[in-house]
Design a protein around this motif. Structure first.
Motif, PDB file in Angstrom:
ATOM      1  N   ASP A  50       9.653  -4.023  11.039  1.00  0.00           N
ATOM      2  CA  ASP A  50       8.472  -4.853  10.777  1.00  0.00           C
ATOM      3  C   ASP A  50       8.262  -5.100   9.280  1.00  0.00           C
ATOM      4  OD1 ASP A  50       7.890  -4.945  13.509  1.00  0.00           O
ATOM      5  OD2 ASP A  50       6.857  -3.024  13.411  1.00  0.00           O
ATOM      6  N   ASN A  53       3.109  -0.842  10.430  1.00  0.00           N
ATOM      7  CA  ASN A  53       3.765  -1.764   9.498  1.00  0.00           C
ATOM      8  C   ASN A  53       3.710  -3.202   9.979  1.00  0.00           C
ATOM      9  OD1 ASN A  53       4.441   0.258   7.756  1.00  0.00           O
ATOM     10  ND2 ASN A  53       6.438   0.632   8.676  1.00  0.00           N
ATOM     11  N   SER A  54       3.685  -3.377  11.269  1.00  0.00           N
ATOM     12  CA  SER A  54       3.645  -4.723  11.823  1.00  0.00           C
ATOM     13  C   SER A  54       2.456  -5.487  11.258  1.00  0.00           C
ATOM     14  CB  SER A  54       3.552  -4.625  13.351  1.00  0.00           C
ATOM     15  OG  SER A  54       3.450  -5.894  13.911  1.00  0.00           O
ATOM     16  N   PHE A  55       1.312  -4.855  11.227  1.00  0.00           N
ATOM     17  CA  PHE A  55       0.124  -5.480  10.647  1.00  0.00           C
ATOM     18  C   PHE A  55       0.125  -5.363   9.127  1.00  0.00           C
ATOM     19  CE2 PHE A  55      -2.549  -5.960  14.463  1.00  0.00           C
ATOM     20  CZ  PHE A  55      -3.335  -7.025  14.063  1.00  0.00           C
ATOM     21  N   SER A  56       0.435  -4.155   8.640  1.00  0.00           N
ATOM     22  CA  SER A  56       0.036  -3.813   7.270  1.00  0.00           C
ATOM     23  C   SER A  56       0.994  -4.243   6.165  1.00  0.00           C
ATOM     24  CB  SER A  56      -0.167  -2.301   7.165  1.00  0.00           C
ATOM     25  OG  SER A  56      -1.105  -1.870   8.115  1.00  0.00           O
ATOM     26  N   ALA A  57       2.288  -4.271   6.445  1.00  0.00           N
ATOM     27  CA  ALA A  57       3.228  -4.603   5.368  1.00  0.00           C
ATOM     28  C   ALA A  57       2.977  -6.037   4.908  1.00  0.00           C
ATOM     29  CB  ALA A  57       4.663  -4.434   5.847  1.00  0.00           C
ATOM     30  N   GLY A  58       2.554  -6.190   3.691  1.00  0.00           N
ATOM     31  CA  GLY A  58       2.307  -7.531   3.169  1.00  0.00           C
ATOM     32  C   GLY A  58       0.846  -7.902   3.077  1.00  0.00           C
ATOM     33  N   GLN A  59      -0.041  -7.003   3.493  1.00  0.00           N
ATOM     34  CA  GLN A  59      -1.463  -7.372   3.506  1.00  0.00           C
ATOM     35  C   GLN A  59      -2.051  -7.575   2.115  1.00  0.00           C
ATOM     36  OE1 GLN A  59      -2.923  -4.269   6.047  1.00  0.00           O
ATOM     37  NE2 GLN A  59      -3.466  -5.709   7.665  1.00  0.00           N
ATOM     38  N   LEU A  60      -1.471  -6.910   1.104  1.00  0.00           N
ATOM     39  CA  LEU A  60      -2.006  -7.120  -0.243  1.00  0.00           C
ATOM     40  C   LEU A  60      -1.748  -8.546  -0.723  1.00  0.00           C
ATOM     41  CD1 LEU A  60      -1.160  -3.677  -1.861  1.00  0.00           C
ATOM     42  CD2 LEU A  60      -3.431  -4.687  -1.702  1.00  0.00           C
ATOM     43  N   GLN A  65       0.840  -1.185   0.000  1.00  0.00           N
ATOM     44  CA  GLN A  65       0.000   0.000   0.000  1.00  0.00           C
ATOM     45  C   GLN A  65       0.883   1.246   0.000  1.00  0.00           C
ATOM     46  OE1 GLN A  65       0.489  -2.302   2.182  1.00  0.00           O
ATOM     47  NE2 GLN A  65       0.038  -1.717   4.278  1.00  0.00           N
ATOM     48  N   THR A 121       0.571 -10.875  15.891  1.00  0.00           N
ATOM     49  CA  THR A 121       1.558 -10.111  15.114  1.00  0.00           C
ATOM     50  C   THR A 121       2.965 -10.693  15.219  1.00  0.00           C
ATOM     51  OG1 THR A 121       1.649  -8.593  16.967  1.00  0.00           O
ATOM     52  CG2 THR A 121       0.398  -7.881  15.033  1.00  0.00           C
ATOM     53  N   TYR A 157       1.718   3.700   2.125  1.00  0.00           N
ATOM     54  CA  TYR A 157       2.568   4.209   3.204  1.00  0.00           C
ATOM     55  C   TYR A 157       3.670   3.229   3.626  1.00  0.00           C
ATOM     56  CZ  TYR A 157      -1.297   7.468   3.520  1.00  0.00           C
ATOM     57  OH  TYR A 157      -2.259   8.393   3.232  1.00  0.00           O
ATOM     58  N   ILE A 158       4.401   2.741   2.694  1.00  0.00           N
ATOM     59  CA  ILE A 158       5.470   1.799   2.996  1.00  0.00           C
ATOM     60  C   ILE A 158       6.706   2.259   2.219  1.00  0.00           C
ATOM     61  CG2 ILE A 158       6.228  -0.613   2.784  1.00  0.00           C
ATOM     62  CD1 ILE A 158       3.951  -0.802   4.543  1.00  0.00           C
ATOM     63  N   SER A 195      -6.306  -1.769   6.291  1.00  0.00           N
ATOM     64  CA  SER A 195      -4.871  -1.554   6.349  1.00  0.00           C
ATOM     65  C   SER A 195      -4.589  -0.235   7.052  1.00  0.00           C
ATOM     66  CB  SER A 195      -4.311  -1.535   4.930  1.00  0.00           C
ATOM     67  OG  SER A 195      -2.920  -1.497   4.983  1.00  0.00           O
ATOM     68  N   ARG A 243      10.723  -7.771   8.215  1.00  0.00           N
ATOM     69  CA  ARG A 243      10.264  -8.993   8.881  1.00  0.00           C
ATOM     70  C   ARG A 243       9.111  -9.629   8.097  1.00  0.00           C
ATOM     71  NH1 ARG A 243       6.506  -8.220  13.871  1.00  0.00           N
ATOM     72  NH2 ARG A 243       5.138  -8.106  12.075  1.00  0.00           N
ATOM     73  N   LYS A 269      -2.459   2.857   8.162  1.00  0.00           N
ATOM     74  CA  LYS A 269      -1.388   3.669   7.589  1.00  0.00           C
ATOM     75  C   LYS A 269      -0.102   3.564   8.395  1.00  0.00           C
ATOM     76  CE  LYS A 269       0.657   7.991   7.490  1.00  0.00           C
ATOM     77  NZ  LYS A 269       1.228   8.844   8.525  1.00  0.00           N
ATOM     78  N   SER A 270      -0.216   3.628   9.698  1.00  0.00           N
ATOM     79  CA  SER A 270       1.015   3.772  10.481  1.00  0.00           C
ATOM     80  C   SER A 270       1.405   2.495  11.214  1.00  0.00           C
ATOM     81  CB  SER A 270       0.858   4.913  11.472  1.00  0.00           C
ATOM     82  OG  SER A 270      -0.059   4.565  12.480  1.00  0.00           O
ATOM     83  N   GLU A 272      -8.103   1.531   3.542  1.00  0.00           N
ATOM     84  CA  GLU A 272      -6.996   2.115   4.305  1.00  0.00           C
ATOM     85  C   GLU A 272      -7.512   3.177   5.265  1.00  0.00           C
ATOM     86  OE1 GLU A 272      -2.905   2.529   2.188  1.00  0.00           O
ATOM     87  OE2 GLU A 272      -4.386   2.750   0.615  1.00  0.00           O
ATOM     88  N   MET A 330       6.629 -12.976   2.970  1.00  0.00           N
ATOM     89  CA  MET A 330       6.160 -12.806   1.594  1.00  0.00           C
ATOM     90  C   MET A 330       7.060 -13.584   0.639  1.00  0.00           C
ATOM     91  SD  MET A 330       5.288  -8.758   1.666  1.00  0.00           S
ATOM     92  CE  MET A 330       4.612  -8.622   0.014  1.00  0.00           C
TER      93      MET A 330
END
Lengths: 392, 435
Positions: free
Chosen positions: A109, B374-381, A77, B342, A79-80, B369, A112, B371-372, B399, A117
């Protein structure tokens, strides 16, 4: 033997830097049947273990500003940061299809989650999240870390199909000690005479170490130091000496480093490609090598936002020492957009610098930042203010 | 007889009796916290995922949770100004808004939800589980409070398994650092039997929590496992695990849910009982708190009930069998920390969400998702695509943010949700290709 010139060496390093197909590593692998390549992301992994297995450790620092991210954006998304996108791009576009394993060091994170992925996207390739201790007592973090390294060694033995002995590892430690020694010499030269070894060149020389066999890289650094030291056509300018920090993971575009230099900065210390200088001093080459590597990690390694600092008094002092040791006049915080560790650390480090009366500025970048004018203006103003105040 | 639904006049919303009870518990806890300077109670600040409430209680410490404070600030529409305050002081607009809300609240006097000042912590218990930001957050607070900071590292479950090396590492940290420092800060000697007693109570409440969450498998679901779930997890993820209060609360809640189940009713929403269950969803990711009611309304107005969510597992994956175990006290605490949502690898999270869709017979997956985070959101797609592939059920992605009102666009979220419900309808009517 004809000595290499600075421009010849830098040209070669630039070609390696620009090559997003990692041709030199592919050629290394193809040269002898059965050779394996294990790649890793930024910050730190014990490359000595990979080397001891007879494999090539290959540093992957994202895609830089020459890679068009087509597929990678579909995985993240808005904001990464950019490095996971471009790393995925390198993966799905087949640019690292020759790699036998990929390591994801403990940085944040995002990296990680990227490790998981990678497992999903490339199920047939070995991938490992390389956890390191954030507690530094021998009996606690030390035991954990040696356990993790031994598990990793077992994985390497399985991939390589051969046993890795302590002698193998000790020999590799010696090779990396030598490499760190010349890297430190390069940094010492740049700190003493930055006009002779500008950061934009030193950076390329260092980056070459991520893709070349370590022995070859050590020689390349030696050649560069000799050529740069002897150069007579590089006059000293009225620049300010600065420490650059926050760039330990997603790397800056080369133009950013050049822009800082053009704006009047001599970069005399930085945290680029930390893996090259992570361990401070030599690691012993006798005894239990895993224990020795663990000790070096726990008690003699670089500071960065990806590490917990248990001692409040010590927090940020690495930066103050870097300024003092190199005679720097200020610090530039350059962090990647959306970089949690660097951006969360920044206010604490800024307070430390305020107390030490060290001037600083801060900005953000991405590995594909193209617009350098604002950064150049900001850095130029900073340099001017240093000159103004030091003259007062 | 206990009323199952009561009107809370002050806020003009309907609440379950359990919600009222939970609110009272939280108020009591905040009162205990804010009165610490008078009562002499010592305070330990710590985090929700992987919190060690049972251990903290062994030292008579009161538990303060900065994330919960940020949530409370978000719900009370105060987090926006706190975040701005932190940003004015030099914190980046890019980082975790829980951190900035907490720091901003501290800068504005640390006034808690009860309108009283929260005490400075006597110790920061940095239980670093599944979120790298925790580590930096407590370095920031340590700089301010200058109190002892205990570090507990939980290795990441990257390969989908807990290894002996991981458990031993954590147990060693308990023995060599966490417990001795807590003894020193509190002046209370550690008693492992006291810990065992608390763990026993935890397990009892955990049984009821799992029962309640699994009632979402019924049609209609008597619970909303996301919006309602926030209330359900409060006591056990917060300051009450290991207490009689928690046991009582979950018994009470279980009876309430059973009543609804018997009557074939859906969950209670702020506007009254859910009318008809038209859509059953699984939701991944935390909710938005600054527009919590508005966000919830977008679901119940469309007849959408969340039957399972990953957010209700951030403080423990009890439905996967974990229970705190008094016979293996320290190992059990370690395994608890290791297993929180997580701290689980992306493939494990995908397995879990796919299982939920199948077991709870959901219509699909919705990802909120953050915004702030990353622990949860990075990779959710990737999670979204993979779950869709495995289950054949449609997934959608919205989002928002945790507690930063600048990142909640109501019109945008509503649009996407409406499109998603249409997609579910199409899928049901056999027009899968359109989805």
């Amino acid at each position: 033997m004809t000595e290499k010139t600075v421009s010849e060496i830098v040209e070669r390093c630039q070609a390696l830097y620009d090559d997003l197909n990692f041709t030199s590593a592919r050629e290394w692998k193809a040269a002898v049947p059965g050779r394996k390549v294990i790649s890793y992301m930024p910050v730190y992994v014990p490359r000595e273990l990979i080397h001891a297995a007879g494999m090539l450790p290959l540093g992957i620092m994202g895609g830089g500003d020459n890679l068009e991210v087509i597929h990678g954006d579909a995985y993240y998304q808005s904001y990464i940061c950019r490095i996971p996108r471009s790393t995925i791009e390198l993966g799905v576009s087949g640019r690292v299809d020759f790699v036998d394993g990929m390591l994801f060091p403990s940085i944040c994170d995002v990296i990680r989650n990227l490790s998981g992925m990678w497992k999903m996207l490339f199920p047939d390739v070995y991938s490992k999240y390389f956890d390191v201790p954030q507690t530094y007592k021998d009996e606690v973090g030390g035991v954990f870390y040696t356990g993790e390294m031994r598990e990793f060694l077992e994985d390497l033995e399985r991939i390589g199909g051969r046993k890795i002995t302590d002698d193998d590892i000790n020999a590799s430690i010696a090779v990396y000690n030598e490499n760190r020694k010349v890297m430190n010499e390069l940094y010492a030269l740049r700190a003493a005479e930055p006009w002779k070894a500008p950061a934009s060149e030193a950076y390329l020389v260092m980056r070459a170490g991520l893709v070349l066999p370590v022995e070859e890289h050590t020689q390349l650094v030696r050649d560069y130091i000799a050529a740069a030291s002897a150069a007579t056509d590089r006059p000293m300018k009225d620049n300010s000496r600065v420490v650059l920090t926050g760039m330990f993971c997603e790397q800056p575009p080369l133009n950013l480093i050049k822009s800082l230099e053009l704006s009047g900065c001599y970069i005399v210390e930085d945290d680029f490609v930390l893996v090259s200088r992570w361990l401070i001093g030599d690691v012993p080459t006798t005894g239990d090598p895993v224990h020795n590597l663990s000790q070096a990690f726990l008690h003699s390694s670089m500071s960065t936002a990806a590490k917990y600092e248990p001692n409040q008094e010590e927090k940020g002092q690495f930066l103050v020492r870097a300024v003092r040791d190199t005679g720097a006049e200020g610090v530039i915080f350059a962090s990647t957009s959306f970089c949690d560790p660097a951006l969360l650390d920044r206010p604490i480090l800024q307070n430390v610098l305020k107390r030490a009366d060290i001037p600083f500025i801060a900005f953000k970048y991405a590995e594909n930042s193209g617009q350098m004018q604002p950064i150049r203006e900001q850095a130029g103003t900073f340099v001017d203010s240093i000159k103004l105040w030091s003259a007062a | 007889m206990r009323p199952s639904v009561v009107t809370a006049k002050a806020e003009d919303v309907l609440k379950d009796a359990s919600m009222i009870k939970q609110k009272e518990m939280m108020a009591k806890h905040y009162e205990r916290l804010s009165s610490a300077p008078e009562t002499g109670a010592k305070v330990a600040s710590t985090f929700v995922p992987g919190n060690l409430n049972e251990l903290i209680m062994c030292f008579d410490l009161v538990n303060n949770l900065p994330e919960v404070n940020a949530i409370q600030s978000g719900l009370r529409k105060q987090s926006g100004s706190y975040i701005m305050e932190a940003e004015r002081a030099g914190h980046s607009e890019d980082v975790c808004t829980y951190v900035k809300s907490d720091i901003g609240m501290m800068m504005k006097g640390n006034i808690g939800p009860n309108g009283k000042k929260l005490p400075d912590p006597d110790v920061l218990l940095l239980s670093y589980t599944g979120c790298f930001t925790f580590l930096k957050w407590f370095e920031l607070l340590r700089e301010q409070y200058k109190c002892p900071t205990i570090f507990l590292q939980t290795p990441y479950m990257a390969d989908g398994k807990v290894t002996p090396n991981m458990v031993q590492y954590m147990v060693k940290q308990f023995k060599e650092t966490v417990i001795p420092t807590l003894e020193e800060v509190s002046g209370v000697k550690f008693d492992i039997d006291r810990l065992r007693e608390y763990l026993k109570k935890s397990a009892q409440a955990e049984d009821d929590l799992v029962y309640i969450l699994e009632t979402g498998k019924n049609k209609p679901s008597p619970i909303d496992a996301y919006f309602g779930g926030i209330y359900y997890i409060g006591p056990i993820f917060g300051a009450f695990r290991g207490t009689d209060d928690a046991i009582d609360y979950y018994k009470f809640l279980r009876e309430e849910v059973d009543q609804r189940l018997l009557k074939g009713l859906g969950p209670v929403t702020p506007d009254g009982p859910m009318a008809e269950e038209k859509y059953r969803l699984v939701v991944e990711g935390p909710p938005n708190y600054t527009s919590f009611r508005q966000f919830w309304k977008m679901f119940y107005e469309e007849g959408a009930t969340v039957v399972a969510s990953s957010y209700t597992k951030v403080g423990g994956t009890y439905d996967y069998g974990f229970r705190h175990d008094p016979d293996r006290p320290l190992e059990s605490l370690a395994e608890y920390c290791l297993g929180v949502y997580t701290n689980r690898s992306l493939p494990m999270r995908i397995d879990m969400l796919s299982d939920y869709i199948n077991e709870y017979e959901a219509d699909g997956l919705l990802i909120n998702s953050i915004k702030s985070c990353n622990s949860f959101s990075a990779g959710q797609l990737l999670i979204m695509r993979e779950v869709e592939k495995r289950t054949g059920k449609p997934a959608a992605f919205i989002e928002t943010d945790l507690v930063d009102p600048r990142y909640f666009s109501a019109a945008n979220v509503k649009n996407r949700l409406e499109s998603y419900f249409q997609m579910v309808e199409q899928k049901r009517s056999g027009k899968g290709a359109a989805a």
